[in-house]
Enzyme design. Sequence first.
Site, PDB file in Angstrom:
ATOM      1  N   HIS A  77      24.366  48.713  99.020  1.00 15.10           N
ATOM      2  CA  HIS A  77      25.844  49.067  98.708  1.00 15.10           C
ATOM      3  C   HIS A  77      26.065  49.365  97.227  1.00 15.10           C
ATOM      4  O   HIS A  77      26.726  50.424  96.889  1.00 15.10           O
ATOM      5  CB  HIS A  77      26.660  47.701  99.016  1.00 15.10           C
ATOM      6  CG  HIS A  77      27.975  47.803  98.768  1.00 15.10           C
ATOM      7  ND1 HIS A  77      28.586  47.490  97.619  1.00 15.10           N
ATOM      8  CD2 HIS A  77      29.025  48.544  99.537  1.00 15.10           C
ATOM      9  CE1 HIS A  77      29.998  47.571  97.741  1.00 15.10           C
ATOM     10  NE2 HIS A  77      30.179  48.428  98.735  1.00 15.10           N
ATOM     11  N   THR A 105      21.822  44.363  99.512  1.00 15.10           N
ATOM     12  CA  THR A 105      21.892  45.605 100.130  1.00 15.10           C
ATOM     13  C   THR A 105      21.991  46.892  99.376  1.00 15.10           C
ATOM     14  O   THR A 105      22.070  46.852  97.952  1.00 15.10           O
ATOM     15  CB  THR A 105      23.145  45.453 101.171  1.00 15.10           C
ATOM     16  OG1 THR A 105      24.517  45.801 100.097  1.00 15.10           O
ATOM     17  CG2 THR A 105      23.131  44.390 101.979  1.00 15.10           C
TER      18      THR A 105
END
Length: 156
Positions: free
Chosen positions: A89, A87
């Site tokens: 992130h 992701t």
Amino acid sequence: MNVIEGVVAAPDARVAIAIARFNHFINDSLLNGAVDALKRIGQVKDENITVVWVPGAYELPLAVSALADSKNYDAVVALGTVIRGGTAHFEFVAGECSSGLSAVAARAALPVAFGVLTTESIEQAIERAGTKAGNKGAEAALTALEMIKVLQAIKA
């Protein structure tokens, strides 16, 4: 021409190490490398080294800011590991950590050494924590000591 350079021997330096618990199995090696370099190469006394644990790399800038504001330290070494996942992130955590630490250093006029690994894989992180690619914790600690001396020379 005047040339200013720092040395890494700084026996009286007061150094804080802010370290993330997340990915501790890698960060422990970074910490060991940093402490070893401070003591063995920098000749920093054990009582002049403070270790502060935070949950993750994202929390490092806040802790480092508090350490800088305390005026109790000549430098701070930030240690952590951010490993890319599936992701976005990674980009958020790594980017905010890096820019936050840089902002603290500039605001506080205090050496903040960046020892946060940002890697594509666990294997890359392990390599940079003391195997194939050296120990980035040790490198960050030596950078902090050199910058203490550089800033002292500039102000002299």
